[in-house]
Every structure is written in structure tokens, then in C-alpha cells.
Design a protein around this motif. Structure first.
Motif, PDB file in Angstrom:
ATOM      1  N   LEU A   1       0.790  -1.191  -0.128  1.00  0.00           N
ATOM      2  CA  LEU A   1       0.215  -0.003   0.037  1.00  0.00           C
ATOM      3  C   LEU A   1       0.886   1.202  -0.111  1.00  0.00           C
ATOM      4  O   LEU A   1       1.615   1.282   0.823  1.00  0.00           O
ATOM      5  N   GLU A   2       0.487   1.954  -1.045  1.00  0.00           N
ATOM      6  CA  GLU A   2       1.413   3.244  -1.136  1.00  0.00           C
ATOM      7  C   GLU A   2       0.615   4.504  -1.585  1.00  0.00           C
ATOM      8  O   GLU A   2      -0.493   4.281  -2.248  1.00  0.00           O
TER       9      GLU A   2
ATOM     10  N   ASP B   1       0.401   8.449   7.008  1.00  0.00           N
ATOM     11  CA  ASP B   1      -0.582   7.214   7.636  1.00  0.00           C
ATOM     12  C   ASP B   1      -1.922   8.002   8.041  1.00  0.00           C
ATOM     13  O   ASP B   1      -3.131   7.176   8.116  1.00  0.00           O
ATOM     14  N   SER B   2      -2.049   9.192   8.241  1.00  0.00           N
ATOM     15  CA  SER B   2      -3.411   9.655   8.762  1.00  0.00           C
ATOM     16  C   SER B   2      -4.064  10.204   7.743  1.00  0.00           C
ATOM     17  O   SER B   2      -5.057  10.839   7.745  1.00  0.00           O
ATOM     18  N   ASN B   3      -3.602  10.153   6.557  1.00  0.00           N
ATOM     19  CA  ASN B   3      -4.308  10.548   5.283  1.00  0.00           C
ATOM     20  C   ASN B   3      -5.620   9.905   5.111  1.00  0.00           C
ATOM     21  O   ASN B   3      -5.657   8.768   5.192  1.00  0.00           O
ATOM     22  N   LEU B   4      -6.677  10.724   4.859  1.00  0.00           N
ATOM     23  CA  LEU B   4      -7.921  10.083   4.757  1.00  0.00           C
ATOM     24  C   LEU B   4      -7.882   8.961   3.454  1.00  0.00           C
ATOM     25  O   LEU B   4      -8.682   8.131   3.897  1.00  0.00           O
ATOM     26  N   ILE B   5      -7.423   9.073   2.613  1.00  0.00           N
ATOM     27  CA  ILE B   5      -7.167   7.980   1.472  1.00  0.00           C
ATOM     28  C   ILE B   5      -6.831   6.725   2.054  1.00  0.00           C
ATOM     29  O   ILE B   5      -7.402   5.728   1.875  1.00  0.00           O
ATOM     30  N   LEU B   6      -5.700   6.794   2.816  1.00  0.00           N
ATOM     31  CA  LEU B   6      -5.050   5.452   3.479  1.00  0.00           C
ATOM     32  C   LEU B   6      -6.212   5.022   4.313  1.00  0.00           C
ATOM     33  O   LEU B   6      -6.169   3.938   4.442  1.00  0.00           O
ATOM     34  N   LYS B   7      -6.690   5.710   5.166  1.00  0.00           N
ATOM     35  CA  LYS B   7      -7.635   5.469   6.103  1.00  0.00           C
ATOM     36  C   LYS B   7      -8.887   4.667   5.419  1.00  0.00           C
ATOM     37  O   LYS B   7      -9.221   3.625   5.868  1.00  0.00           O
ATOM     38  N   ALA B   8      -9.196   5.324   4.345  1.00  0.00           N
ATOM     39  CA  ALA B   8     -10.215   4.936   3.361  1.00  0.00           C
ATOM     40  C   ALA B   8     -10.075   3.229   2.920  1.00  0.00           C
ATOM     41  O   ALA B   8     -11.066   2.382   3.037  1.00  0.00           O
ATOM     42  N   VAL B   9      -8.516   3.304   2.500  1.00  0.00           N
ATOM     43  CA  VAL B   9      -8.478   1.645   2.010  1.00  0.00           C
ATOM     44  C   VAL B   9      -8.304   0.797   3.079  1.00  0.00           C
ATOM     45  O   VAL B   9      -8.782  -0.119   2.808  1.00  0.00           O
ATOM     46  N   ARG B  10      -7.664   1.179   4.148  1.00  0.00           N
ATOM     47  CA  ARG B  10      -7.727   0.076   5.451  1.00  0.00           C
ATOM     48  C   ARG B  10      -9.306   0.045   6.131  1.00  0.00           C
ATOM     49  O   ARG B  10      -9.359  -1.294   6.191  1.00  0.00           O
ATOM     50  N   ALA B  11      -9.944   0.854   5.827  1.00  0.00           N
ATOM     51  CA  ALA B  11     -11.302   0.628   6.582  1.00  0.00           C
ATOM     52  C   ALA B  11     -12.052  -0.033   5.531  1.00  0.00           C
ATOM     53  O   ALA B  11     -13.014  -1.147   5.721  1.00  0.00           O
ATOM     54  N   PHE B  12     -11.892   0.218   4.141  1.00  0.00           N
ATOM     55  CA  PHE B  12     -12.527  -0.664   2.992  1.00  0.00           C
ATOM     56  C   PHE B  12     -12.069  -2.415   3.227  1.00  0.00           C
ATOM     57  O   PHE B  12     -13.158  -3.212   3.158  1.00  0.00           O
ATOM     58  N   ALA B  13     -10.732  -2.436   3.578  1.00  0.00           N
ATOM     59  CA  ALA B  13     -10.387  -3.661   3.628  1.00  0.00           C
ATOM     60  C   ALA B  13     -11.121  -4.651   4.867  1.00  0.00           C
ATOM     61  O   ALA B  13     -11.537  -5.624   4.724  1.00  0.00           O
ATOM     62  N   GLU B  14     -11.001  -3.954   5.829  1.00  0.00           N
ATOM     63  CA  GLU B  14     -11.706  -4.437   6.965  1.00  0.00           C
ATOM     64  C   GLU B  14     -13.322  -4.765   6.818  1.00  0.00           C
ATOM     65  O   GLU B  14     -13.757  -5.850   7.128  1.00  0.00           O
TER      66      GLU B  14
ATOM     67  N   SER C   1     -13.792  13.997  -0.765  1.00  0.00           N
ATOM     68  CA  SER C   1     -14.353  13.567  -2.106  1.00  0.00           C
ATOM     69  C   SER C   1     -13.191  12.642  -2.507  1.00  0.00           C
ATOM     70  O   SER C   1     -13.361  11.563  -3.368  1.00  0.00           O
ATOM     71  N   ASP C   2     -11.776  13.027  -2.204  1.00  0.00           N
ATOM     72  CA  ASP C   2     -10.676  12.071  -2.319  1.00  0.00           C
ATOM     73  C   ASP C   2     -11.000  10.900  -1.709  1.00  0.00           C
ATOM     74  O   ASP C   2     -10.704   9.772  -2.264  1.00  0.00           O
ATOM     75  N   ALA C   3     -11.509  10.622  -0.585  1.00  0.00           N
ATOM     76  CA  ALA C   3     -11.789   9.513   0.212  1.00  0.00           C
ATOM     77  C   ALA C   3     -12.864   8.537  -0.487  1.00  0.00           C
ATOM     78  O   ALA C   3     -12.866   7.430  -0.645  1.00  0.00           O
ATOM     79  N   ALA C   4     -13.928   9.330  -0.878  1.00  0.00           N
ATOM     80  CA  ALA C   4     -14.967   8.693  -1.379  1.00  0.00           C
ATOM     81  C   ALA C   4     -14.761   8.038  -3.014  1.00  0.00           C
ATOM     82  O   ALA C   4     -15.107   7.025  -3.178  1.00  0.00           O
ATOM     83  N   THR C   5     -13.780   8.617  -3.854  1.00  0.00           N
ATOM     84  CA  THR C   5     -13.584   8.389  -4.946  1.00  0.00           C
ATOM     85  C   THR C   5     -12.654   7.151  -4.697  1.00  0.00           C
ATOM     86  O   THR C   5     -12.591   6.274  -5.411  1.00  0.00           O
ATOM     87  N   THR C   6     -11.706   7.002  -3.540  1.00  0.00           N
ATOM     88  CA  THR C   6     -10.880   6.126  -3.369  1.00  0.00           C
ATOM     89  C   THR C   6     -11.844   4.780  -2.932  1.00  0.00           C
ATOM     90  O   THR C   6     -11.329   3.765  -3.385  1.00  0.00           O
ATOM     91  N   LEU C   7     -12.897   4.986  -2.316  1.00  0.00           N
ATOM     92  CA  LEU C   7     -13.831   3.933  -2.241  1.00  0.00           C
ATOM     93  C   LEU C   7     -14.368   3.159  -3.356  1.00  0.00           C
ATOM     94  O   LEU C   7     -14.446   1.908  -3.654  1.00  0.00           O
TER      95      LEU C   7
ATOM     96  N   LEU D   1     -21.523   0.400   2.772  1.00  0.00           N
ATOM     97  CA  LEU D   1     -20.749   1.629   2.020  1.00  0.00           C
ATOM     98  C   LEU D   1     -21.005   3.074   2.869  1.00  0.00           C
ATOM     99  O   LEU D   1     -19.934   3.849   2.974  1.00  0.00           O
ATOM    100  N   HIS D   2     -22.123   3.419   2.876  1.00  0.00           N
ATOM    101  CA  HIS D   2     -22.625   4.522   3.573  1.00  0.00           C
ATOM    102  C   HIS D   2     -22.019   4.886   4.900  1.00  0.00           C
ATOM    103  O   HIS D   2     -21.508   5.789   5.304  1.00  0.00           O
ATOM    104  N   ASP D   3     -22.205   3.628   5.820  1.00  0.00           N
ATOM    105  CA  ASP D   3     -21.543   3.643   7.143  1.00  0.00           C
ATOM    106  C   ASP D   3     -20.245   3.709   7.257  1.00  0.00           C
ATOM    107  O   ASP D   3     -19.683   4.328   8.035  1.00  0.00           O
ATOM    108  N   LEU D   4     -19.561   3.000   6.246  1.00  0.00           N
ATOM    109  CA  LEU D   4     -18.058   2.927   6.114  1.00  0.00           C
ATOM    110  C   LEU D   4     -17.707   4.540   5.929  1.00  0.00           C
ATOM    111  O   LEU D   4     -16.820   5.076   6.432  1.00  0.00           O
ATOM    112  N   ALA D   5     -18.296   5.016   4.858  1.00  0.00           N
ATOM    113  CA  ALA D   5     -17.880   6.584   4.484  1.00  0.00           C
ATOM    114  C   ALA D   5     -18.224   7.508   5.456  1.00  0.00           C
ATOM    115  O   ALA D   5     -17.427   8.386   5.809  1.00  0.00           O
TER     116      ALA D   5
END
Length: 293
Positions: free
Chosen positions: A56-57, A73-86, A114-120, A136-140
Motif C-alpha cells: 500500500l502506497e 498514515d493519517s491521510n483520509l485516503i489511506l484510512k479509506a483503504v484500510r477501512a474498506f479492507a476491514e 471527495s478524495d476518500a469517497a473516490t478511493t472507495l 458503504l454509507h456507514d463506512l463513508a
């Protein structure tokens, strides 16, 4: 969305979220404000690209890359990736995400959300793991109050704390110009500075606006209840609105969100010209234009 099957590169525009109207209708006991807002997603935004990688990069580039604070690591995009996997019950995907940051940071147009939602959305497409809509809504929502509305970048009515969403009216073919004076304004400070928090909701929305005139007539009956408070904290917002006011091609203008970005609605054919002239007159401002929908 553009697909390159050879490199499995996926690219999407993370559109700006513009509050065409924003009514603050109350405040919950926990401090969250209740909103009633008409949201649009113009064809202006950041660019998010996803491709396979060794792990993951995240790479951040573009004109506003250096304005993103804190460790990546605290970037919302990376948080979105980890939360999606979980949520999906899968290992964290080995992907490289490249964010081209074209929208100003903390500017009232939901860039990070929008960056985080687009990542999802990109992750669903890449993995073939499509989460149930409610999941997906709750995750977002767990990533931020503005992330759910950005999952579907089309006109929406946003109520509650931003979590109650309904399809918005069809918008007319028209242009929009966004201006940010490159002056930060703090959302909590704007809320603190507001004199009233229990304002009336928006007037009833039609199913569609057939023309720029119809849209602006409706918007003129609405408000941004945060605008006066924001202008008193950041007078430069008033200068932006004045720059819109003196251009007769701008049919309507207002601040978006808690500021400091403001929008002007115009005929689509005029948008680029207005942008060019404003850039010449105000070289220190961030200015972008495009189609409203």
C-alpha cells in the motif's frame, strides 16, 4: 472512469462538493449542527489514480500537495483503504494511489472527503468487492460527515449532520466558476461566530431546473447561513463575492460550505472566459471553471 487494461490503472476525478445552498437548521446536544443543503459536483476536482503495487502506497502531487498536513498514515485516503479492507474482510490491497491535489485544502468544497469517497469507488471497481449500499454509507460516514454525499457525485439534498441524503433535482446545462482567495477559514470558528443556528429549511425543491434562470431564482430564495459569519472572520471572501457581482455574465454567486471558496453560476459558454479574466485581475487567487454537472 478511464480504464487502462494493460497496466490495470484506474483514474477518476474526485469532484469538488459545492453547497449551492446551506441552511443551518439546528444544533444537536452533542454539538453537531443540523443542515439542509443542495449539493452539486461540478467537473472540477482532484485526480485519484489506483494501480497495482508491491504494497500500500500513497503519492501526493499537484499544486496543493504541500498543503496536506500531518503524516501520510493519517491521510483520509489511506484510512479509506484500510477501512474498506476491514469491511470487505480482505487483506489490505497492494495498490499505489496517486492523488493529484488540484483543489485547495480546507476550503469549503469537500476536497478531502471527495478524495476518500473516490478511493472507495475505485477500490470496489479494482477488487470486484461491491459492498452493500448501507455498509458503504456507514463506512463513508465513519471517515467523515461529508464523505457519504461524495460517494455519488450528482446533485443531492443533504440533511441531518450530512448523513441524510436524497437525490437532488436535475440541474440545467450551465457553467460554474470557483474562486478561493487562498486564505484559510476555520469551520469551528465560523460556527462559533454565527448569531443564529435554528434557521428555516430550504424551500421545496423541484424535480428539475430547466434553465440557469430557474436555478438562480430558486437559489435566490435560499441562503448560506454561514456566509456572514465567515465574511466577518475573513473579509477576503467579500472581495471574491464583489468580483463576481461586477461581472454581468455571472447569474448568481454565493459562498460554498464554511468558506472560503465561493461559486458563480453562468452560461457554460462564458465560464472559461470569466475564469481567464479573473485570473488576470487576481493572480493570487485560486480560480477554476467547468460544467456544473
Amino acid at each position: 472512469m478511464a480504464h487502462d487494461t494493460q497496466s490495470a490503472l484506474r483514474v477518476e476525478l474526485a469532484r469538488a462538493k459545492v453547497n449551492l445552498a446551506l441552511h443551518v437548521t439546528g444544533q444537536r446536544p452533542d454539538g453537531y449542527h443540523l443542515l439542509d443543503s443542495l449539493v452539486a459536483f461540478p467537473q472540477i476536482g482532484d485526480r485519484v489514480a489506483l494501480e497495482p503495487a508491491a504494497g500500500l502506497e500513497l503519492r501526493v502531487e499537484g499544486p496543493f500537495a504541500r498543503d496536506i498536513d500531518g503524516p501520510s498514515d493519517s491521510n483520509l485516503i489511506l484510512k479509506a483503504v484500510r477501512a474498506f479492507a476491514e469491511c470487505a474482510g480482505t487483506p489490505v490491497p497492494k495498490v499505489r494511489l496517486t492523488l493529484t491535489k488540484r483543489l485547495p485544502v480546507a476550503s469549503g468544497i469537500g476536497g478531502g472527503s471527495s478524495d476518500a469517497a473516490t478511493t472507495l469507488r475505485l477500490l470496489e471497481d479494482y477488487s470486484g468487492n461491491y459492498l452493500p449500499e448501507e455498509t458503504l454509507h456507514d463506512l463513508a460516514l465513519s471517515l467523515g460527515a461529508d464523505v457519504p454525499v461524495c460517494l455519488y457525485p450528482e446533485p443531492q439534498r443533504m440533511r441531518g449532520i450530512g448523513d441524510e441524503l436524497a437525490p437532488g433535482p436535475q440541474l440545467p446545462v450551465c457553467g460554474i466558476v470557483l474562486i478561493n482567495p487562498k486564505v484559510g477559514v476555520s469551520t469551528p470558528d465560523v460556527f462559533k461566530n454565527m448569531s443564529q443556528r435554528d434557521n428555516p429549511a430550504m424551500p421545496e425543491l423541484p424535480g428539475r431546473f430547466n434553465s440557469v434562470v430557474q436555478l438562480t431564482e430558486y437559489l435566490s430564495e435560499c441562503r448560506n447561513d454561514m456566509q456572514d459569519a465567515a465574511v466577518s472572520l475573513c473579509p477576503e471572501i467579500g472581495n471574491v463575492l464583489s468580483a463576481f457581482d461586477v461581472d454581468s455574465r455571472i447569474a448568481f454567486s454565493r459562498m460554498s460550505g464554511s468558506g472560503a471558496t465561493c461559486y458563480g453560476v453562468c452560461e457554460l459558454r462564458d465560464a472559461m472566459d470569466i475564469e481567464r479574466q479573473l485570473r488576470t485581475a487576481h493572480p493570487g487567487w485560486w480560480i477554476a471553471s467547468g460544467s456544473l454537472s
